[in-house]
Design an enzyme around this catalytic site. Structure first.
Site, PDB file in Angstrom:
ATOM      1  N   LEU A  61       0.872  -1.298   0.088  1.00  0.00           N
ATOM      2  CA  LEU A  61      -0.034   0.028   0.018  1.00  0.00           C
ATOM      3  C   LEU A  61       0.989   1.240  -0.030  1.00  0.00           C
ATOM      4  O   LEU A  61       2.095   1.123   0.198  1.00  0.00           O
ATOM      5  CB  LEU A  61      -1.120  -0.107   1.325  1.00  0.00           C
ATOM      6  N   SER A  62       0.154   2.215  -0.285  1.00  0.00           N
ATOM      7  CA  SER A  62       1.239   3.621  -0.220  1.00  0.00           C
ATOM      8  C   SER A  62       1.831   3.770   0.918  1.00  0.00           C
ATOM      9  O   SER A  62       2.827   4.227   1.252  1.00  0.00           O
ATOM     10  CB  SER A  62       0.387   4.826  -0.682  1.00  0.00           C
ATOM     11  N   GLU A  63       1.291   3.405   2.128  1.00  0.00           N
ATOM     12  CA  GLU A  63       1.803   3.608   3.520  1.00  0.00           C
ATOM     13  C   GLU A  63       1.258   2.616   4.510  1.00  0.00           C
ATOM     14  O   GLU A  63       0.249   2.082   4.526  1.00  0.00           O
ATOM     15  CB  GLU A  63       1.437   4.894   4.067  1.00  0.00           C
ATOM     16  N   THR A  64       2.280   1.997   5.184  1.00  0.00           N
ATOM     17  CA  THR A  64       1.955   1.063   6.432  1.00  0.00           C
ATOM     18  C   THR A  64       2.556   1.855   7.666  1.00  0.00           C
ATOM     19  O   THR A  64       3.651   2.192   7.554  1.00  0.00           O
ATOM     20  CB  THR A  64       2.438  -0.115   6.117  1.00  0.00           C
TER      21      THR A  64
END
Length: 262
Positions: A44-47
């Site tokens: 994902l774009s951020e974790t």
């Protein structure tokens, strides 16, 4: 020992829209290598990775390829999870110790308001490859400590952009914020955010970009409160309010998946 992992769609109240973030709740610090591998696995774009620390939570953010210094939607998702799963009472302020200092979040009815540092952009010269990679005429070019911010002439131009991501990746910044005035009176401004150098070609809704967009449009529209729309394929709404050297970002969030790392 299993580790809770929750996926949240941020800056939306509808599943499968907004910006998805994974939230990993730890009891103690984890190694950088392990966190980066988990973020790559989630893709994902951020974790976000957080664990309790005194009266706050230590919070770090990873894209699939690197750690970043500031992230809005994964902070929004983290606060949402802490309240939803009972780590915090609904009336409690969520406090996060991060690379960008202390960040806070409060609940306001169905909305969450983040308190972030402002990152006002300064006029900048056009770097090599940027205009060519975006493929559109640019009205202005500015830069903050993370990103370039460019204005285009219309929402239609912004929505129809098809950047050359391989070329855009050569621009030496975290990302590129593209913005314009909206076609609709429903919003004050619209934007998109591209970050191929950080492993994310287009981020669906970028809270931290609005820490720069708020000051940028405040100078042009002579106001300090905005309703903004990020015009990615998934789309999302961000409420923006300027307070001296801080920016309050308002958004909603919805949990779409709960699981465990084993």
């Amino acid at each position: 020992m299993s580790i809770p992992l929750i996926q949240v769609d941020a800056f939306t109240n509808q599943p499968f829209t907004g910006n998805p973030a994974a939230v990993c709740i730890l009891t103690e610090p984890a190694s950088d290598d392990w966190m980066q591998k988990v973020a790559a696995e989630m893709n994902l774009s951020e974790t976000a990775f957080l664990y309790p620390k005194d009266d706050s939570f230590n919070l770090r953010w990873f894209t699939p390829t690197l750690e970043v210094d500031l992230c809005g939607h994964a902070t929004l998702a983290s606060a949402h999870v802490l309240w939803e799963l009972g780590y915090l009472n609904p009336q409690e302020t969520a406090k996060f110790s991060t690379r960008s200092g202390l960040l806070t979040a409060i609940r306001q009815d169905k909305w969450i308001e983040l308190n972030f540092p402002a990152t006002p952009p300064e006029p900048a010269s056009l770097p090599p490859n940027l205009a060519e990679a975006l493929g559109v005429n640019l009205k202005s070019v500015a830069k903050n400590k993370f990103d370039y911010l460019v204005e285009v002439n219309s929402e239609q131009t912004l929505r129809q952009m098809q950047p050359d991501f391989a070329l855009l990746k050569t621009v030496p910044v975290r990302g590129i914020i593209v913005t314009s005035l909206p076609d609709s009176e429903e919003y004050d401004f619209v934007s998109r955010f591209f970050a191929p150098a950080a492993g994310v070609n287009e981020d669906p809704v970028t809270g931290s970009a609005h820490c720069s967009l708020g000051p940028f449009w405040a100078e042009r529209l002579n106001k300090t409160q905005f309703v903004a729309y990020q015009a990615s394929a998934r789309g999302g709404i961000v409420r923006v309010k300027l307070q001296e050297n801080r920016v309050c970002l308002g958004g909603q969030a919805v949990t779409v998946l709960r699981g465990e790392l084993t």
